[in-house]
Motif scaffolding. Structure first.
Motif, PDB file in Angstrom:
ATOM      1  N   VAL A 265       0.816  -1.208   0.000  1.00  0.00           N
ATOM      2  CA  VAL A 265       0.000   0.000   0.000  1.00  0.00           C
ATOM      3  C   VAL A 265       0.855   1.265   0.000  1.00  0.00           C
ATOM      4  N   PHE A 266       2.027   1.201   0.619  1.00  0.00           N
ATOM      5  CA  PHE A 266       2.892   2.379   0.677  1.00  0.00           C
ATOM      6  C   PHE A 266       3.462   2.712  -0.696  1.00  0.00           C
ATOM      7  N   ARG A 267       3.768   1.696  -1.477  1.00  0.00           N
ATOM      8  CA  ARG A 267       4.197   1.912  -2.865  1.00  0.00           C
ATOM      9  C   ARG A 267       3.053   2.545  -3.648  1.00  0.00           C
ATOM     10  N   ASP A 268       1.846   2.015  -3.433  1.00  0.00           N
ATOM     11  CA  ASP A 268       0.670   2.541  -4.127  1.00  0.00           C
ATOM     12  C   ASP A 268       0.402   4.002  -3.769  1.00  0.00           C
ATOM     13  N   LEU A 269       0.808   4.398  -2.561  1.00  0.00           N
ATOM     14  CA  LEU A 269       0.621   5.788  -2.138  1.00  0.00           C
ATOM     15  C   LEU A 269       1.717   6.721  -2.653  1.00  0.00           C
ATOM     16  N   GLY A 270       2.721   6.147  -3.335  1.00  0.00           N
ATOM     17  CA  GLY A 270       3.743   6.978  -3.955  1.00  0.00           C
ATOM     18  C   GLY A 270       5.062   7.079  -3.225  1.00  0.00           C
ATOM     19  N   PHE A 271       5.245   6.308  -2.152  1.00  0.00           N
ATOM     20  CA  PHE A 271       6.532   6.333  -1.457  1.00  0.00           C
ATOM     21  C   PHE A 271       7.600   5.705  -2.340  1.00  0.00           C
ATOM     22  N   PRO A 272       8.838   6.175  -2.243  1.00  0.00           N
ATOM     23  CA  PRO A 272       9.935   5.536  -2.981  1.00  0.00           C
ATOM     24  C   PRO A 272      10.034   4.066  -2.567  1.00  0.00           C
ATOM     25  N   GLU A 273      10.498   3.224  -3.465  1.00  0.00           N
ATOM     26  CA  GLU A 273      10.488   1.773  -3.250  1.00  0.00           C
ATOM     27  C   GLU A 273      11.135   1.337  -1.938  1.00  0.00           C
ATOM     28  N   ALA A 274      12.324   1.814  -1.648  1.00  0.00           N
ATOM     29  CA  ALA A 274      13.013   1.396  -0.421  1.00  0.00           C
ATOM     30  C   ALA A 274      12.223   1.791   0.818  1.00  0.00           C
ATOM     31  N   GLU A 275      11.698   2.998   0.835  1.00  0.00           N
ATOM     32  CA  GLU A 275      10.919   3.461   1.984  1.00  0.00           C
ATOM     33  C   GLU A 275       9.606   2.692   2.095  1.00  0.00           C
ATOM     34  N   ALA A 276       8.985   2.404   0.951  1.00  0.00           N
ATOM     35  CA  ALA A 276       7.729   1.645   0.949  1.00  0.00           C
ATOM     36  C   ALA A 276       7.928   0.258   1.546  1.00  0.00           C
ATOM     37  N   GLN A 277       9.029  -0.377   1.204  1.00  0.00           N
ATOM     38  CA  GLN A 277       9.306  -1.707   1.763  1.00  0.00           C
ATOM     39  C   GLN A 277       9.539  -1.630   3.265  1.00  0.00           C
ATOM     40  N   ASN A 278      10.291  -0.642   3.712  1.00  0.00           N
ATOM     41  CA  ASN A 278      10.561  -0.473   5.134  1.00  0.00           C
ATOM     42  C   ASN A 278       9.266  -0.203   5.902  1.00  0.00           C
ATOM     43  N   LEU A 279       8.438   0.678   5.388  1.00  0.00           N
ATOM     44  CA  LEU A 279       7.167   1.000   6.038  1.00  0.00           C
ATOM     45  C   LEU A 279       6.263  -0.222   6.139  1.00  0.00           C
ATOM     46  N   LEU A 280       6.218  -1.021   5.080  1.00  0.00           N
ATOM     47  CA  LEU A 280       5.381  -2.224   5.086  1.00  0.00           C
ATOM     48  C   LEU A 280       5.888  -3.237   6.113  1.00  0.00           C
ATOM     49  N   LEU A 281       7.195  -3.435   6.181  1.00  0.00           N
ATOM     50  CA  LEU A 281       7.753  -4.364   7.163  1.00  0.00           C
ATOM     51  C   LEU A 281       7.449  -3.907   8.588  1.00  0.00           C
TER      52      LEU A 281
END
Length: 98
Positions: free
Chosen positions: A14-30
């Protein structure tokens, strides 16, 4: 006049879908996933936040932040440590991006 509703399929993050950069999106999801699991552990153990905090070696206000989903206040390391102190192992898997 009725407008046609458009639906866009999301990804698995969902964080990628919201436009976060890939590395940050993965960290947020974890961090979000670990937080959810820790909340479930506390519920399964049937203990209070204060009891969970004592087991995890953190303060009760800090445990409250975790239970309330304030993931921005925690690193992955901190969440792994909390899970470990509550008696759980965290496993990580990697897969090649298509």
């Amino acid at each position: 006049m009725i407008k046609k509703l458009s639906i866009t399929a999301g990804s698995d993050n969902v964080f990628r879908d919201l436009g976060f950069p890939e590395a940050e999106a993965q960290n947020l999801l974890l961090r979000a996933d670990l937080t959810i699991h820790i909340r479930r552990i506390i519920a399964k153990l049937g203990i209070t936040q204060a009891e969970a905090a004592k087991l995890a070696g953190i303060t009760q206000p800090r445990m409250n932040d975790l239970v309330k989903g304030r993931t921005e206040k925690f690193t992955l390391d901190a969440l792994v440590n909390v899970a470990a102190k509550l008696g759980y192992t965290v496993k990580l898997s990697l897969k090649k991006v298509a």
